[in-house]
Design an enzyme around this catalytic site. Structure first.
Site, PDB file in Angstrom:
ATOM      1  N   HIS A  72      34.960  29.736  38.683  1.00  0.00           N
ATOM      2  CA  HIS A  72      36.204  30.494  38.508  1.00  0.00           C
ATOM      3  C   HIS A  72      37.348  29.738  39.176  1.00  0.00           C
ATOM      4  CE1 HIS A  72      34.897  34.848  37.397  1.00  0.00           C
ATOM      5  NE2 HIS A  72      34.134  33.946  36.786  1.00  0.00           N
ATOM      6  N   TYR A 200      41.294  42.079  41.552  1.00  0.00           N
ATOM      7  CA  TYR A 200      41.432  42.902  42.760  1.00  0.00           C
ATOM      8  C   TYR A 200      42.620  43.835  42.521  1.00  0.00           C
ATOM      9  CZ  TYR A 200      38.465  39.666  45.473  1.00  0.00           C
ATOM     10  OH  TYR A 200      37.420  38.907  45.954  1.00  0.00           O
ATOM     11  N   PRO A 291      33.789  43.022  52.629  1.00  0.00           N
ATOM     12  CA  PRO A 291      33.517  42.153  51.472  1.00  0.00           C
ATOM     13  C   PRO A 291      34.753  41.744  50.673  1.00  0.00           C
ATOM     14  CG  PRO A 291      32.837  44.398  51.016  1.00  0.00           C
ATOM     15  CD  PRO A 291      33.248  44.363  52.454  1.00  0.00           C
ATOM     16  N   LYS A 295      33.285  36.692  51.977  1.00  0.00           N
ATOM     17  CA  LYS A 295      32.992  35.674  52.980  1.00  0.00           C
ATOM     18  C   LYS A 295      31.593  35.751  53.597  1.00  0.00           C
ATOM     19  CE  LYS A 295      36.734  33.603  52.491  1.00  0.00           C
ATOM     20  NZ  LYS A 295      36.558  32.407  51.666  1.00  0.00           N
ATOM     21  N   TYR A 383      40.403  31.604  50.293  1.00  0.00           N
ATOM     22  CA  TYR A 383      39.421  32.170  49.356  1.00  0.00           C
ATOM     23  C   TYR A 383      38.425  31.107  48.890  1.00  0.00           C
ATOM     24  CZ  TYR A 383      37.688  35.582  45.964  1.00  0.00           C
ATOM     25  OH  TYR A 383      36.883  36.462  45.269  1.00  0.00           O
TER      26      TYR A 383
END
Ligand code: APR
Ligand code: PHB
Length: 390
Positions: A72, A200, A291, A295, A383
């Protein structure tokens, strides 16, 4: 039985450590309380940072990940019906790999057993002895008998609810914790993901996350009370709430049979130090992150990389510098990941005690990210993953 490193726990931390130690010519025995089927079937996280993907590929356990994983190059932040894509590739040159944690566990168990590795499943009643001596050992029960494993080093890879952390006397350790006033209701569904990338969503009714496991399996979450009773959530209610929170003009959330549902409370947790004599805490045994930043698994892998490097030097030369600073080295990265995970969680979730002012500030922070290459780059760098060893 005798070995060089006794490892408690056959989750990602324990298995990856055993695998990397083997590649460095160091023997280990893994003691796992549960059955092989149980640990291989445990549905957990699904996003690998770029350095972790590289580590699995570089150490010969990346074949299925390359075949079945989903690279991704960005994620979508959605709020008030608007999308802002964080372009990992454009901002950092890197991507993340969406690949189920339980498949990593399966891949690592297969690799260890093929290499003659020693994993003792259903080893219960584990207790760590002599961790402050040069001859520590582990007692455990298996097959109705008591066993003893003599070793030079003990790695506590037994997760947040394991016994390793508690082996460090309370006066010798300090915990840092933040309990969040919400949890995540998570589902696995036989439904084609409705977005090519993770979404998100920050909504007035609460956070929602659209993730996936394959082109036919979706993984979705919605913010709920930390003690939410899953029995109160029919499939229809779950899909309806997800549709509301993920709504955007032109977006259709496809649904399907829900094959797994659960509620997970959320906390940030770190224990210091991460080592005590010949005992070294690794992964969830030492730290837990909410979450939101994906990580947990990646932090475990980073701890393993640090401990492997330190043990390779110590067993080869007796030089203990890297071993003595194991915890200090790990914590530099742990606290950066804690900050990022806390920040993502604070940014995207609804806090019932937020004043209208705080809710506006939350929205303004999202707008600041949407309008700033620098802010988007900082999010992207964290990220996709910082270097495994800082
Ligand atoms: N004796 C033996 N084994 C134990 C004991 C014990 N007393 N207590 C726990 N275990 C085992 C558990 O059954 C589990 O298989 O230790 C393992 C710990 O694995 P994880 O909890 O997965 O922790 P870790 O390997 O650090 O991986 C972290 O897993 O939980 C997720 O979100 C977390 O993605 C992160 C990753
Ligand atoms: C998941 O796919 O399980 C997942 C993805 C991203 C997160 C958390 C969980 O932040």
């Amino acid at each position: 039985m005798r070995t060089q490193v006794g490892i408690v726990g056959a989750g990602p931390a324990g298995l990856l450590l055993s695998h990397l130690l083997h590649l460095n010519g160091i023997e280990s025995v893994v003691l796992e309380a549960r059955s092989r089927a149980y640990v291989e079937g445990r549905i957990r996280a699904g996003v690998l940072e770029h350095p972790v993907e590289q580590l699995l590929n570089d150490t010969g356990v990346g074949d299925r990940m390359r075949a079945e994983g989903l690279p991704h190059e960005g994620v979508i932040l959605r709020t008030e019906g608007r999308d802002h894509r964080i372009d990992f590739k454009g901002l950092t040159g890197k991507h993340v790999m969406v690949y189920s944690q339980h498949k990593i566990v399966q891949d690592l168990i297969a690799a260890r057993l093929a290499a003659g590795g020693n994993i003792q499943f259903e080893a219960t009643g584990v207790s760590l002895q002599g961790v402050r001596t040069d001859t520590p050992y582990i007692l455990y029960e298996q097959g109705g008998r008591q066993h003893r494993l003599d070793c030079a080093i003990i790695a506590g890879c037994d997760g947040f609810h394991g016994i390793s952390r508690e082996t460090i006397p309370a006066p010798a350790r300090q915990s840092f914790e933040r309990e969040y006033p919400f949890g995540w209701l998570g589902i696995l569904a036989d439904a084609a993901p409705s977005s090519e990338e993770l979404v998100y969503a920050s909504h007035d009714r609460g956070f929602a996350l659209l993730s996936m496991r394959s082109p036919t399996v979706s993984r979705l979450y919605l913010q709920c009370a930390p003690d939410e009773d899953i029995a109160n959530w029919s499939d229809d209610r779950i899909w309806g709430e997800l549709r509301t929170r993920l709504a955007r003009d032109g977006f259709v959330l496809s649904d399907g049979p829900i094959t797994q549902k659960s509620v997970t409370p959320m906390r940030s947790f770190v224990v210091e130090p991460m080592q005590y004599g010949r005992l070294f805490l690794v992964g969830d045994a030492a730290h837990i992150v909410p979450p939101t930043g994906a990580k947990g698994l990646n932090l475990a892998a980073a701890d393993v990389a640090v401990l492997t490097r330190a043990l390779a030097v110590w067993f080869r030369s007796g030089v203990a510098d890297l071993l003595d600073t194991y915890g200090e080295t790990c914590l530099r990265r742990v606290w950066k990941a804690q900050r990022f995970s806390w920040w993502m969680t604070s940014l995207l979730h609804r806090f019932s005690d937020h004043s209208p002012f705080e809710r506006r500030v939350q929205r303004a922070e999202l707008d600041a990210i949407f309008g700033s290459v620098a802010a988007s780059t900082t999010l992207a760098e964290n990220y996709v993953g910082l270097p495994l060893i800082l």
